[in-house]
Scaffold this motif. Structure first.
Motif, PDB file in Angstrom:
ATOM      1  N   ALA A   1      -3.281  22.467  -2.656  1.00 27.79           N
ATOM      2  CA  ALA A   1      -3.449  21.770  -1.378  1.00 27.79           C
ATOM      3  C   ALA A   1      -4.641  20.826  -1.431  1.00 27.79           C
ATOM      4  O   ALA A   1      -4.577  19.671  -0.996  1.00 27.79           O
ATOM      5  CB  ALA A   1      -3.614  22.777  -0.241  1.00 27.79           C
ATOM      6  N   ARG A   2      -5.755  21.302  -1.972  1.00 32.00           N
ATOM      7  CA  ARG A   2      -6.948  20.456  -2.061  1.00 32.00           C
ATOM      8  C   ARG A   2      -6.736  19.306  -3.038  1.00 32.00           C
ATOM      9  O   ARG A   2      -7.199  18.180  -2.800  1.00 32.00           O
ATOM     10  CB  ARG A   2      -8.144  21.308  -2.481  1.00 32.00           C
ATOM     11  CG  ARG A   2      -8.547  22.363  -1.449  1.00 32.00           C
ATOM     12  CD  ARG A   2      -9.717  23.185  -1.947  1.00 32.00           C
ATOM     13  NE  ARG A   2     -10.917  22.369  -2.111  1.00 32.00           N
ATOM     14  CZ  ARG A   2     -11.987  22.739  -2.816  1.00 32.00           C
ATOM     15  NH1 ARG A   2     -11.987  23.917  -3.444  1.00 32.00           N
ATOM     16  NH2 ARG A   2     -13.032  21.955  -2.908  1.00 32.00           N
ATOM     17  N   GLN A   3      -6.049  19.567  -4.144  1.00 32.98           N
ATOM     18  CA  GLN A   3      -5.782  18.491  -5.100  1.00 32.98           C
ATOM     19  C   GLN A   3      -4.870  17.425  -4.484  1.00 32.98           C
ATOM     20  O   GLN A   3      -5.064  16.224  -4.713  1.00 32.98           O
ATOM     21  CB  GLN A   3      -5.138  19.058  -6.368  1.00 32.98           C
ATOM     22  CG  GLN A   3      -6.043  19.928  -7.217  1.00 32.98           C
ATOM     23  CD  GLN A   3      -7.048  19.142  -8.056  1.00 32.98           C
ATOM     24  OE1 GLN A   3      -7.257  17.942  -7.860  1.00 32.98           O
ATOM     25  NE2 GLN A   3      -7.682  19.820  -8.998  1.00 32.98           N
ATOM     26  N   LEU A   4      -3.880  17.843  -3.715  1.00 34.26           N
ATOM     27  CA  LEU A   4      -2.989  16.876  -3.076  1.00 34.26           C
ATOM     28  C   LEU A   4      -3.756  16.005  -2.091  1.00 34.26           C
ATOM     29  O   LEU A   4      -3.563  14.768  -2.053  1.00 34.26           O
ATOM     30  CB  LEU A   4      -1.850  17.606  -2.363  1.00 34.26           C
ATOM     31  CG  LEU A   4      -0.810  18.275  -3.260  1.00 34.26           C
ATOM     32  CD1 LEU A   4       0.187  19.067  -2.414  1.00 34.26           C
ATOM     33  CD2 LEU A   4      -0.076  17.257  -4.121  1.00 34.26           C
ATOM     34  N   ASN A   5      -4.606  16.583  -1.309  1.00 35.08           N
ATOM     35  CA  ASN A   5      -5.363  15.795  -0.343  1.00 35.08           C
ATOM     36  C   ASN A   5      -6.390  14.901  -1.036  1.00 35.08           C
ATOM     37  O   ASN A   5      -6.689  13.798  -0.559  1.00 35.08           O
ATOM     38  CB  ASN A   5      -6.031  16.704   0.682  1.00 35.08           C
ATOM     39  CG  ASN A   5      -5.022  17.307   1.646  1.00 35.08           C
ATOM     40  OD1 ASN A   5      -3.941  16.744   1.856  1.00 35.08           O
ATOM     41  ND2 ASN A   5      -5.344  18.461   2.211  1.00 35.08           N
ATOM     42  N   PHE A   6      -6.922  15.363  -2.167  1.00 35.33           N
ATOM     43  CA  PHE A   6      -7.807  14.493  -2.951  1.00 35.33           C
ATOM     44  C   PHE A   6      -7.036  13.284  -3.463  1.00 35.33           C
ATOM     45  O   PHE A   6      -7.518  12.141  -3.397  1.00 35.33           O
ATOM     46  CB  PHE A   6      -8.414  15.270  -4.121  1.00 35.33           C
ATOM     47  CG  PHE A   6      -9.303  14.439  -5.002  1.00 35.33           C
ATOM     48  CD1 PHE A   6     -10.604  14.163  -4.621  1.00 35.33           C
ATOM     49  CD2 PHE A   6      -8.833  13.931  -6.207  1.00 35.33           C
ATOM     50  CE1 PHE A   6     -11.427  13.380  -5.426  1.00 35.33           C
ATOM     51  CE2 PHE A   6      -9.651  13.157  -7.016  1.00 35.33           C
ATOM     52  CZ  PHE A   6     -10.953  12.880  -6.632  1.00 35.33           C
ATOM     53  N   PHE A   7      -5.823  13.525  -3.983  1.00 36.84           N
ATOM     54  CA  PHE A   7      -5.017  12.407  -4.480  1.00 36.84           C
ATOM     55  C   PHE A   7      -4.655  11.457  -3.341  1.00 36.84           C
ATOM     56  O   PHE A   7      -4.605  10.237  -3.538  1.00 36.84           O
ATOM     57  CB  PHE A   7      -3.748  12.941  -5.155  1.00 36.84           C
ATOM     58  CG  PHE A   7      -2.902  11.878  -5.797  1.00 36.84           C
ATOM     59  CD1 PHE A   7      -3.423  11.026  -6.749  1.00 36.84           C
ATOM     60  CD2 PHE A   7      -1.566  11.725  -5.440  1.00 36.84           C
ATOM     61  CE1 PHE A   7      -2.639  10.036  -7.341  1.00 36.84           C
ATOM     62  CE2 PHE A   7      -0.777  10.749  -6.020  1.00 36.84           C
ATOM     63  CZ  PHE A   7      -1.316   9.902  -6.980  1.00 36.84           C
ATOM     64  N   ALA A   8      -4.413  11.994  -2.148  1.00 35.89           N
ATOM     65  CA  ALA A   8      -4.152  11.134  -0.993  1.00 35.89           C
ATOM     66  C   ALA A   8      -5.351  10.226  -0.723  1.00 35.89           C
ATOM     67  O   ALA A   8      -5.190   9.040  -0.401  1.00 35.89           O
ATOM     68  CB  ALA A   8      -3.841  11.978   0.242  1.00 35.89           C
ATOM     69  N   ASP A   9      -6.559  10.760  -0.856  1.00 38.60           N
ATOM     70  CA  ASP A   9      -7.757   9.939  -0.688  1.00 38.60           C
ATOM     71  C   ASP A   9      -7.851   8.860  -1.770  1.00 38.60           C
ATOM     72  O   ASP A   9      -8.255   7.723  -1.495  1.00 38.60           O
ATOM     73  CB  ASP A   9      -9.010  10.829  -0.750  1.00 38.60           C
ATOM     74  CG  ASP A   9      -9.136  11.743   0.464  1.00 38.60           C
ATOM     75  OD1 ASP A   9      -8.542  11.424   1.515  1.00 38.60           O
ATOM     76  OD2 ASP A   9      -9.826  12.774   0.358  1.00 38.60           O
TER      77      ASP A   9
ATOM     78  N   ARG B   1       0.837  -1.196   0.000  1.00 42.67           N
ATOM     79  CA  ARG B   1       0.000   0.000   0.000  1.00 42.67           C
ATOM     80  C   ARG B   1       0.878   1.255   0.000  1.00 42.67           C
ATOM     81  O   ARG B   1       1.796   1.371   0.803  1.00 42.67           O
ATOM     82  CB  ARG B   1      -0.926   0.011   1.218  1.00 42.67           C
ATOM     83  CG  ARG B   1      -2.128  -0.908   1.064  1.00 42.67           C
ATOM     84  CD  ARG B   1      -3.065  -0.782   2.246  1.00 42.67           C
ATOM     85  NE  ARG B   1      -4.249  -1.591   2.064  1.00 42.67           N
ATOM     86  CZ  ARG B   1      -5.428  -1.125   1.647  1.00 42.67           C
ATOM     87  NH1 ARG B   1      -5.553   0.161   1.374  1.00 42.67           N
ATOM     88  NH2 ARG B   1      -6.467  -1.925   1.494  1.00 42.67           N
ATOM     89  N   ILE B   2       0.559   2.150  -0.885  1.00 40.55           N
ATOM     90  CA  ILE B   2       1.291   3.416  -0.973  1.00 40.55           C
ATOM     91  C   ILE B   2       0.352   4.524  -0.499  1.00 40.55           C
ATOM     92  O   ILE B   2      -0.810   4.586  -0.901  1.00 40.55           O
ATOM     93  CB  ILE B   2       1.766   3.701  -2.404  1.00 40.55           C
ATOM     94  CG1 ILE B   2       2.799   2.661  -2.839  1.00 40.55           C
ATOM     95  CG2 ILE B   2       2.396   5.092  -2.497  1.00 40.55           C
ATOM     96  CD1 ILE B   2       2.223   1.462  -3.507  1.00 40.55           C
ATOM     97  N   ARG B   3       0.874   5.360   0.361  1.00 44.52           N
ATOM     98  CA  ARG B   3       0.076   6.457   0.884  1.00 44.52           C
ATOM     99  C   ARG B   3       0.804   7.774   0.619  1.00 44.52           C
ATOM    100  O   ARG B   3       1.963   7.794   0.234  1.00 44.52           O
ATOM    101  CB  ARG B   3      -0.175   6.271   2.386  1.00 44.52           C
ATOM    102  CG  ARG B   3      -0.933   4.981   2.710  1.00 44.52           C
ATOM    103  CD  ARG B   3      -1.359   4.945   4.161  1.00 44.52           C
ATOM    104  NE  ARG B   3      -1.984   3.691   4.527  1.00 44.52           N
ATOM    105  CZ  ARG B   3      -3.251   3.375   4.319  1.00 44.52           C
ATOM    106  NH1 ARG B   3      -4.039   4.247   3.710  1.00 44.52           N
ATOM    107  NH2 ARG B   3      -3.738   2.212   4.697  1.00 44.52           N
ATOM    108  N   MET B   4       0.082   8.852   0.849  1.00 39.45           N
ATOM    109  CA  MET B   4       0.666  10.172   0.663  1.00 39.45           C
ATOM    110  C   MET B   4       0.376  11.024   1.888  1.00 39.45           C
ATOM    111  O   MET B   4      -0.764  11.073   2.363  1.00 39.45           O
ATOM    112  CB  MET B   4       0.080  10.856  -0.572  1.00 39.45           C
ATOM    113  CG  MET B   4       0.922  12.017  -1.083  1.00 39.45           C
ATOM    114  SD  MET B   4       0.027  13.053  -2.242  1.00 39.45           S
ATOM    115  CE  MET B   4      -0.755  14.200  -1.120  1.00 39.45           C
ATOM    116  N   THR B   5       1.409  11.657   2.386  1.00 41.88           N
ATOM    117  CA  THR B   5       1.245  12.557   3.523  1.00 41.88           C
ATOM    118  C   THR B   5       0.379  13.737   3.102  1.00 41.88           C
ATOM    119  O   THR B   5       0.664  14.412   2.112  1.00 41.88           O
ATOM    120  CB  THR B   5       2.610  13.064   4.016  1.00 41.88           C
ATOM    121  OG1 THR B   5       3.441  11.947   4.339  1.00 41.88           O
ATOM    122  CG2 THR B   5       2.442  13.955   5.228  1.00 41.88           C
TER     123      THR B   5
END
Length: 600
Positions: free
Chosen positions: A546-554, A457-461
């Motif tokens: 910032a919102r795009q990064l957190n969307f990609f994290a989801d 599993r790969i995650r993003m901070t």
């Protein structure tokens, strides 16, 4: 070009089909994906490319060339073709069937499946209900039509098939405007422009208005199998057949610099090959596993989008972009690399999909809703940054878990890029900002990727609300877009002067039309840049990224679950698809066996 020679590509870029009968039998049926996948799968994301309402019919050309190559090389039974087809125009079903019925010329073509909007919605309904994942996230990787979403939906299916098979599968992803020609030409050394010589992995850039003839080329038989041959092997194993094959940290790509020379009318030849100096060699490279194979397209070059926009504005909105094509000018020579400063060509890339790589984030998925909610409307849709993770991903893997993976390139297969020049990329400044801003977000995502202890599993901070994107990168984007605005301003002044110097009605109409276009583009760019205020632009850019990064994290959190749910559906025989079932063919001619290669 006044003369041409026989091979694969016709004057209009299409593949003539011999003996086609409009009444050829064959049908499209809604069914489910079989669980017993073959060793190879050809994937292609596409949307509205069947040739409806006069639109470019690139997809049929790709399909005919691929099916012909698979047939000639005896790979039909070992390969499926799966289209991520988001086409939604009226008449799509008729166009699909009309096109696919022409495959009857190929004896027993590979099985062909389509992931249509209707079947994908059914899949999303099932998975969202079972997995309890927010529907927006499920849609981002199963139903949306953004660049990365189109690729992700194919990866979900490929990953599910590999998990069901419990063995690695080899997937070749081809853009729908590429062709695998039956033959290709390599320019002979004595016809190269002054000062150029034949070099491995090189291509010469020539003006389309130059006359070329068959005598200028060595004609070589092309094959599709090199995409698959070395996948899953170590560099050491490949070196047993190819001693001396270089393996370097990065590769050398001189295309963009040489394009600038070609535009000025200078002799230009680019190479995409291994780095030159020994200090760039990968240490312990023999143990690196080849997880992907790439090729360098020839034909219509892939300019940077902002460069196309610049040229388009400078030339006062020409119907066609710069008339330059590239031609192979040397032998293919295998090389290996781990990362890139430019790009890894996602238009023709083969990958090994297994229990690990199936969960890798190959593509950067964005959310067009988030972009549109930026009050400046800097980007008005999905980011054009789907492949921005490819150049850095294998380096990230190595740094995070110490496992060595590599890309292999310089294969014998030549891929022809059949992209349309006329009407290409309307609103080019919109495309440019989607690419430039998307690049910021994708690179920022790559810096925050990490592995769970399972190494699967790969995650993003995630980032905080007060996140700030790299200022220097944002300044580069602002400067490039402001440069487009400056071209518009300069052109408006020039048009104003020309208006005073003429009374001819035709000239005045042309000046008025162009003036309106420049004013529209200038107003749009100024709005995107916060009224020419970098600080305003930067403030809203930070909120959006910032919102795009957190969307990609989801998305990254959800992808393993989506793939596993797809695996379950496939295993139970419940993954909905459309399959083309052709008639039994008796015609022996393969598409392109007696047609033209390099005619424009």
């Amino acid at each position: 070009m006044k003369e041409a020679y026989k091979g694969i590509i016709a004057p209009n870029g299409h593949l003539p089909i011999h003996g086609h009968s409009p009444n050829a039998a064959g049908e499209l049926i809604t069914t489910t994906l079989p669980p017993d996948a073959p060793d190879n799968i050809v994937l292609s994301p596409t949307m509205n490319r069947w040739g409806i309402n006069g639109q470019p019919a690139h997809l049929p050309n790709m399909l005919y060339s691929v099916q012909g190559a698979l047939s000639r090389e005896g790979l039909i039974k070992d390969t499926w073709v799966i289209l991520g087809d988001a086409s939604n125009q009226p008449g799509t079903d008729v166009a699909r069937l009309s096109t696919l019925q022409r495959l009857h010329e190929i004896p027993h073509p590979s099985r062909l499946f389509l992931l249509t909007p209707e079947t994908q919605r059914k899949t999303a309904d099932i998975i969202a209900g079972k997995a309890k994942i927010p529907r927006e996230i499920v849609d981002a990787v199963l139903t949306m039509t953004g660049y990365a979403s189109q690729r992700a939906k194919l990866d979900v299916v490929a990953g599910g098939l590999a998990l069901v098979a419990n063995r690695p599968l080899k997937t070749l992803e081809l853009d729908d405007d590429t062709i695998i020609p039956e033959h290709y030409g390599v320019l002979k050394e004595d016809v190269l422009p002054h000062g150029l010589t034949r070099k491995p992995n090189s291509q010469v850039l020539l003006d389309d208005r130059e006359a070329l003839s068959e005598k200028m080329f060595d004609v070589i038989t092309n094959t599709i199998s090199p995409f698959f041959t070395e996948l899953g092997k170590t560099v050491g194993e490949v070196r047993q057949k190819h001693p001396g094959m270089r393996a370097t940290h990065k590769f050398k790509d001189t295309m963009h610099g040489e394009l600038e020379k070609a535009i000025k009318g200078e002799s230009a030849q680019f190479v995409v090959t291994h780095a030159d100096i020994e200090e760039d060699d990968l240490p312990d490279a023999d143990n690196s596993l080849i997880v992907a194979t790439t090729a360098t397209k020839h034909g219509v070059p892939d300019y940077r989008t902002v460069k196309i926009a610049q040229a388009h504005l400078e030339a006062e909105f020409p119907e066609e972009e710069i008339p330059i094509s590239s031609y192979p000018s040397g032998p293919s020579e295998l090389f290996v690399y781990r990362k890139a400063d430019t790009n890894v060509d996602s238009a023709c890339i083969a990958r090994q999909i297994d229990e690990n790589t199936a969960f890798w984030p190959w593509w950067f998925v964005s959310n067009d809703r988030i972009s549109r909610e930026n009050p400046l409307q800097t980007v008005t849709g999905h980011y054009r940054a789907d492949n921005e993770l490819l150049p850095v991903w294998l380096q990230v893997v190595y740094e995070r878990i110490g496992q060595q993976y590599a890309y292999l390139s310089g294969i014998d297969t030549q891929v022809y890029h059949n992209r349309a020049r006329t009407g290409y990329r309307p609103d080019l400044h919109e495309q440019a900002t989607a690419s430039l801003v998307g690049n910021i977000a994708a690179l920022e995502a790559s810096r925050r990727l990490h592995f769970d202890p399972s190494a699967v599993r790969i995650r993003m901070t995630r980032v905080d609300p007060d996140y700030v994107a790299p200022r220097d990168h944002a300044e580069q984007v602002y400067s490039l877009m402001d440069g487009l605005a400056e071209i518009c301003t300069r052109k408006l002044k020039d048009l104003s002067s020309r208006k005073l110097a003429t009374s001819a009605p035709e000239d005045l109409r042309d000046i008025a039309e162009k003036t309106d276009k420049y004013l529209d583009v200038l107003g749009s760019i100024k709005r995107k840049l916060g009224g020419s205020s970098f600080e305003t632009f930067y403030y809203h850019l930070n909120r959006e990224v910032a919102r795009q990064l957190n969307f990609f994290a989801d998305v990254l959190d959800a992808m393993p679950t989506v793939i596993i749910e797809a695996q379950k559906l496939i295993q139970r025989g419940n993954y909905p698809v459309v399959e083309y079932v052709p008639a039994q063919a008796s015609i022996k001619n393969h598409p392109g066996s007696e047609v033209v290669v390099f005619q424009r």
